[in-house]
Design an enzyme around this catalytic site. Sequence first.
Site, PDB file in Angstrom:
ATOM      1  N   ARG A  70       0.806  -1.227   0.000  1.00 26.10           N
ATOM      2  CA  ARG A  70       0.000   0.000   0.000  1.00 26.10           C
ATOM      3  C   ARG A  70       0.838   1.274   0.000  1.00 26.10           C
ATOM      4  O   ARG A  70       0.324   2.358  -0.269  1.00 26.10           O
ATOM      5  CB  ARG A  70      -1.040  -0.073   1.122  1.00 26.10           C
ATOM      6  CG  ARG A  70      -2.131  -1.093   0.777  1.00 26.10           C
ATOM      7  CD  ARG A  70      -3.066  -1.368   1.910  1.00 26.10           C
ATOM      8  NE  ARG A  70      -2.476  -2.081   3.003  1.00 26.10           N
ATOM      9  CZ  ARG A  70      -2.381  -3.410   3.107  1.00 26.10           C
ATOM     10  NH1 ARG A  70      -2.852  -4.182   2.148  1.00 26.10           N
ATOM     11  NH2 ARG A  70      -1.824  -3.963   4.160  1.00 26.10           N
ATOM     12  N   GLU A 107       5.776 -12.113  13.843  1.00 30.58           N
ATOM     13  CA  GLU A 107       5.354 -12.806  15.071  1.00 30.58           C
ATOM     14  C   GLU A 107       5.887 -14.253  15.038  1.00 30.58           C
ATOM     15  O   GLU A 107       6.427 -14.744  16.017  1.00 30.58           O
ATOM     16  CB  GLU A 107       3.826 -12.790  15.126  1.00 30.58           C
ATOM     17  CG  GLU A 107       3.283 -13.060  16.500  1.00 30.58           C
ATOM     18  CD  GLU A 107       1.765 -13.017  16.500  1.00 30.58           C
ATOM     19  OE1 GLU A 107       1.168 -12.541  15.515  1.00 30.58           O
ATOM     20  OE2 GLU A 107       1.195 -13.471  17.489  1.00 30.58           O
TER      21      GLU A 107
HETATM   22  P1  AMP Z   1       4.422  -3.796  11.032  1.00 26.92           P
HETATM   23  O1  AMP Z   1       5.673  -4.265  10.367  1.00 26.92           O
HETATM   24  O2  AMP Z   1       3.993  -4.690  12.165  1.00 26.92           O
HETATM   25  O3  AMP Z   1       4.493  -2.341  11.450  1.00 26.92           O
HETATM   26  O4  AMP Z   1       3.246  -3.940   9.970  1.00 26.92           O
HETATM   27  C1  AMP Z   1       3.031  -2.967   9.008  1.00 26.92           C
HETATM   28  C2  AMP Z   1       2.640  -3.574   7.684  1.00 26.92           C
HETATM   29  O5  AMP Z   1       1.654  -4.582   7.819  1.00 26.92           O
HETATM   30  C3  AMP Z   1       2.052  -2.502   6.799  1.00 26.92           C
HETATM   31  O6  AMP Z   1       2.577  -2.697   5.480  1.00 26.92           O
HETATM   32  C4  AMP Z   1       0.557  -2.719   6.860  1.00 26.92           C
HETATM   33  O7  AMP Z   1      -0.027  -2.558   5.592  1.00 26.92           O
HETATM   34  C5  AMP Z   1       0.375  -4.132   7.386  1.00 26.92           C
HETATM   35  N1  AMP Z   1      -0.521  -4.205   8.561  1.00 26.92           N
HETATM   36  C6  AMP Z   1      -0.162  -4.587   9.820  1.00 26.92           C
HETATM   37  N2  AMP Z   1      -1.202  -4.576  10.661  1.00 26.92           N
HETATM   38  C7  AMP Z   1      -2.279  -4.160   9.927  1.00 26.92           C
HETATM   39  C8  AMP Z   1      -3.671  -3.902  10.246  1.00 26.92           C
HETATM   40  N3  AMP Z   1      -4.178  -4.092  11.475  1.00 26.92           N
HETATM   41  N4  AMP Z   1      -4.474  -3.473   9.248  1.00 26.92           N
HETATM   42  C9  AMP Z   1      -3.983  -3.279   7.996  1.00 26.92           C
HETATM   43  N5  AMP Z   1      -2.694  -3.497   7.638  1.00 26.92           N
HETATM   44  C10 AMP Z   1      -1.838  -3.938   8.588  1.00 26.92           C
END
Ligand code: AMP
Length: 185
Positions: A70, A107
């Site tokens: 995105r 995770e």
């Molecule tokens: P992180 O690496 O945990 O910060 O996850 C961020 C990435 O995962 C981004 O590219 C988001 O598009 C996706 N993502 C993680 N959690 C969500 C959520 N609750 N809703 C939508 N996209 C998420």
Amino acid sequence: MTTTAAESDPRLAHIKESIRTIPGFPKAGILFRDVTTLLLDHKAFKDTTDIFVERYKDMKIDVVVGIEARGFIFGPPIALAIGAKFVPQRKPKKLPGPVVGEEYELEYGTDRIEMHVGAVQPGERCLIVDDLIATGGTLAAGIRLLERVGAEVVECACLIELSDLKGREKLKGKPLFILVDFEGE
Ligand code: AMP
């Protein structure tokens, strides 16, 4: 350091309302924040892009880096408007040319993002764009990848922060700019 777009900005409430929440996607327990509904709303999409452009137009950004998937939606209109180039950071084995990659923890297990060799030059000033920061692992890997090729990461910009997850702490002091927080929601 996290900067949130001024809460008094009248555009933010509508932007937040335009984001759909889907519980249980892609697995039980996750509240998925779906930005595709924002894209259906011309005013919300335009206002989102405008707020980022207003912030970055005079910050001498050479490169807008979008994180798959995105970051590919929000990054290019910002890059075009501020006169920067756009560089994608992609999931493994998607880019056809020689790549540099960086692993990050999930995770369960690890993931990896890759970027074309030579797409970003040493010393270039970069803005990293994604739709959402959760644990911060993805953005932190994006920062490491750019710093490995000698670029300067000026800031990270996300439409949404899930601040309960404290992802910004993984960014090692890099500034984070967000429009909407879903803390406790
Ligand atoms: P992180 O690496 O945990 O910060 O996850 C961020 C990435 O995962 C981004 O590219 C988001 O598009 C996706 N993502 C993680 N959690 C969500 C959520 N609750 N809703 C939508 N996209 C998420």
